[in-house]
Design a protein around this motif. Structure first.
Motif, PDB file in Angstrom:
ATOM      1  N   LEU A  70       0.942  -1.132  -0.126  1.00  0.00           N
ATOM      2  CA  LEU A  70      -0.153  -0.037   0.071  1.00  0.00           C
ATOM      3  C   LEU A  70       1.117   1.185  -0.062  1.00  0.00           C
ATOM      4  N   SER A  71       1.839   1.127   0.827  1.00  0.00           N
ATOM      5  CA  SER A  71       3.055   2.434   0.844  1.00  0.00           C
ATOM      6  C   SER A  71       3.485   2.791  -0.445  1.00  0.00           C
ATOM      7  N   ALA A  72       3.773   1.678  -1.235  1.00  0.00           N
ATOM      8  CA  ALA A  72       4.515   1.484  -2.570  1.00  0.00           C
ATOM      9  C   ALA A  72       3.489   2.204  -3.562  1.00  0.00           C
ATOM     10  N   LEU A  73       2.272   1.612  -3.385  1.00  0.00           N
ATOM     11  CA  LEU A  73       1.188   2.148  -4.307  1.00  0.00           C
ATOM     12  C   LEU A  73       1.051   3.684  -4.135  1.00  0.00           C
ATOM     13  N   ALA A  74       0.669   3.888  -3.009  1.00  0.00           N
ATOM     14  CA  ALA A  74       0.526   5.514  -2.565  1.00  0.00           C
ATOM     15  C   ALA A  74       1.957   6.012  -3.236  1.00  0.00           C
ATOM     16  N   ALA A  75       2.874   5.754  -3.141  1.00  0.00           N
ATOM     17  CA  ALA A  75       4.103   6.479  -3.620  1.00  0.00           C
ATOM     18  C   ALA A  75       4.286   6.263  -5.328  1.00  0.00           C
ATOM     19  N   ARG A 129       4.500  -1.061 -11.113  1.00  0.00           N
ATOM     20  CA  ARG A 129       4.086  -2.306 -11.242  1.00  0.00           C
ATOM     21  C   ARG A 129       2.769  -2.543 -10.772  1.00  0.00           C
ATOM     22  N   LEU A 130       2.417  -1.877  -9.483  1.00  0.00           N
ATOM     23  CA  LEU A 130       1.577  -2.106  -8.561  1.00  0.00           C
ATOM     24  C   LEU A 130       0.444  -1.227  -9.270  1.00  0.00           C
ATOM     25  N   HIS A 131       0.658  -0.112  -9.978  1.00  0.00           N
ATOM     26  CA  HIS A 131      -0.368   0.670 -10.579  1.00  0.00           C
ATOM     27  C   HIS A 131      -1.009  -0.132 -11.815  1.00  0.00           C
ATOM     28  N   LEU A 187      -7.813  -7.106  -2.366  1.00  0.00           N
ATOM     29  CA  LEU A 187      -8.033  -7.038  -1.065  1.00  0.00           C
ATOM     30  C   LEU A 187      -7.075  -6.403  -0.189  1.00  0.00           C
ATOM     31  N   VAL A 188      -7.735  -5.700   0.543  1.00  0.00           N
ATOM     32  CA  VAL A 188      -6.717  -5.054   1.573  1.00  0.00           C
ATOM     33  C   VAL A 188      -7.312  -5.170   3.045  1.00  0.00           C
ATOM     34  N   PRO A 189      -6.586  -5.754   3.734  1.00  0.00           N
ATOM     35  CA  PRO A 189      -6.901  -5.813   5.102  1.00  0.00           C
ATOM     36  C   PRO A 189      -6.860  -4.692   5.770  1.00  0.00           C
ATOM     37  N   VAL A 190      -7.828  -4.273   6.464  1.00  0.00           N
ATOM     38  CA  VAL A 190      -7.943  -2.670   7.156  1.00  0.00           C
ATOM     39  C   VAL A 190      -6.754  -2.329   8.105  1.00  0.00           C
ATOM     40  N   LEU A 191      -6.070  -3.461   8.603  1.00  0.00           N
ATOM     41  CA  LEU A 191      -5.010  -3.124   9.739  1.00  0.00           C
ATOM     42  C   LEU A 191      -3.834  -2.856   8.832  1.00  0.00           C
ATOM     43  N   CYS A 192      -3.866  -3.296   7.406  1.00  0.00           N
ATOM     44  CA  CYS A 192      -2.632  -2.835   6.503  1.00  0.00           C
ATOM     45  C   CYS A 192      -2.683  -1.337   6.258  1.00  0.00           C
ATOM     46  N   VAL A 193      -4.042  -0.865   6.219  1.00  0.00           N
ATOM     47  CA  VAL A 193      -4.373   0.669   5.618  1.00  0.00           C
ATOM     48  C   VAL A 193      -4.060   1.253   7.071  1.00  0.00           C
ATOM     49  N   VAL A 194      -4.254   1.019   8.160  1.00  0.00           N
ATOM     50  CA  VAL A 194      -3.703   1.569   9.488  1.00  0.00           C
ATOM     51  C   VAL A 194      -2.293   1.816   9.442  1.00  0.00           C
ATOM     52  N   GLU A 195      -1.688   0.740   9.393  1.00  0.00           N
ATOM     53  CA  GLU A 195      -0.250   0.782   9.183  1.00  0.00           C
ATOM     54  C   GLU A 195       0.514   1.493   8.094  1.00  0.00           C
ATOM     55  N   ALA A 196       0.092   1.494   6.964  1.00  0.00           N
ATOM     56  CA  ALA A 196       0.542   2.230   5.882  1.00  0.00           C
ATOM     57  C   ALA A 196       0.607   3.772   6.257  1.00  0.00           C
ATOM     58  N   GLU A 197      -0.745   3.970   6.606  1.00  0.00           N
ATOM     59  CA  GLU A 197      -1.139   5.622   7.188  1.00  0.00           C
ATOM     60  C   GLU A 197      -0.393   6.068   8.136  1.00  0.00           C
ATOM     61  N   VAL A 198       0.045   5.091   9.168  1.00  0.00           N
ATOM     62  CA  VAL A 198       0.778   5.631  10.199  1.00  0.00           C
ATOM     63  C   VAL A 198       2.132   5.881   9.658  1.00  0.00           C
ATOM     64  N   ASP A 236       3.145   6.363   6.362  1.00  0.00           N
ATOM     65  CA  ASP A 236       3.086   7.213   5.246  1.00  0.00           C
ATOM     66  C   ASP A 236       1.926   8.099   5.156  1.00  0.00           C
ATOM     67  N   GLU A 237       1.788   9.316   5.631  1.00  0.00           N
ATOM     68  CA  GLU A 237       0.682  10.205   5.828  1.00  0.00           C
ATOM     69  C   GLU A 237      -0.182  10.307   4.299  1.00  0.00           C
ATOM     70  N   GLY A 238      -1.190  10.147   4.338  1.00  0.00           N
ATOM     71  CA  GLY A 238      -1.869  10.118   2.776  1.00  0.00           C
ATOM     72  C   GLY A 238      -1.978   8.811   2.273  1.00  0.00           C
ATOM     73  N   ALA A 239      -1.157   7.826   2.542  1.00  0.00           N
ATOM     74  CA  ALA A 239      -1.228   6.637   2.022  1.00  0.00           C
ATOM     75  C   ALA A 239      -2.781   6.071   1.912  1.00  0.00           C
ATOM     76  N   ALA A 240      -3.488   6.051   3.089  1.00  0.00           N
ATOM     77  CA  ALA A 240      -4.578   5.494   3.188  1.00  0.00           C
ATOM     78  C   ALA A 240      -5.602   6.093   2.031  1.00  0.00           C
ATOM     79  N   HIS A 241      -5.652   7.357   2.127  1.00  0.00           N
ATOM     80  CA  HIS A 241      -6.345   8.175   1.386  1.00  0.00           C
ATOM     81  C   HIS A 241      -6.348   7.949  -0.352  1.00  0.00           C
ATOM     82  N   ALA A 242      -5.033   7.650  -0.651  1.00  0.00           N
ATOM     83  CA  ALA A 242      -4.734   7.305  -1.804  1.00  0.00           C
ATOM     84  C   ALA A 242      -5.289   5.964  -2.168  1.00  0.00           C
ATOM     85  N   VAL A 243      -5.174   4.990  -1.335  1.00  0.00           N
ATOM     86  CA  VAL A 243      -5.670   3.615  -1.833  1.00  0.00           C
ATOM     87  C   VAL A 243      -7.200   3.721  -1.561  1.00  0.00           C
TER      88      VAL A 243
END
Length: 130
Positions: free
Chosen positions: A9-14, A18-20, A35-46, A48-55
């Motif tokens: 998720l962090s890489a995708l937001a950046a 390949r992920l795109h 499929l994205v587990p919600v705790l992965c969204v939490v960790e990505a946002e912690v 990399d600010e903005g990663a959650a919104h991008a995903v």
């Protein structure tokens, strides 16, 4: 089903190319969903600010919630040394269930963190090229 963990998720937001391409392909396919587990969204946002919104803005992505039974499974995995909550939620999401009887593939930048038997592919694997 393909699962994206917090590192993916962090890489995708950046802007990981390949992920795109995988997200674009999933959007075009009636069968392939990401499929994205919600705790992965939490960790990505912690991390990399903005990663959650991008995903969360991506239409080809579905989110795996953390219900009470999944929370107990994730907590048990963390306590048993399978990594942090995000990693454990990715593992739990990849395991077969009555609703999804097959094990699912996890795309990650950290395949070495997953235990044997969990199907992972590194996001930089050249086989991901279209």
């Amino acid at each position: 089903m393909i699962i994206l963990d917090s590192s993916a998720l962090s890489a995708l937001a950046a802007g990981h190319p390949r992920l795109h391409r995988i997200v674009d392909s999933a959007l075009q396919s009636p069968f392939q969903h990401l499929l994205v587990p919600v705790l992965c969204v939490v960790e990505a946002e912690v991390k990399d600010e903005g990663a959650a919104h991008a995903v969360m803005a991506l239409p080809a992505v579905e989110f795996e919630p953390l219900d009470a039974s999944a929370a107990v499974l994730v907590a048990t995995m963390v306590r048993d040394g399978y990594g942090g909550p995000d990693l454990a939620h990715a593992i739990a999401t990849s395991l077969p269930t009555p609703a999804r009887p097959l094990q699912h593939l996890i795309l990650t930048a950290r395949p070495e963190l997953y235990p044997p038997g969990i199907a992972t592919v590194n996001i930089d694997d050249p086989r991901l090229e279209p």
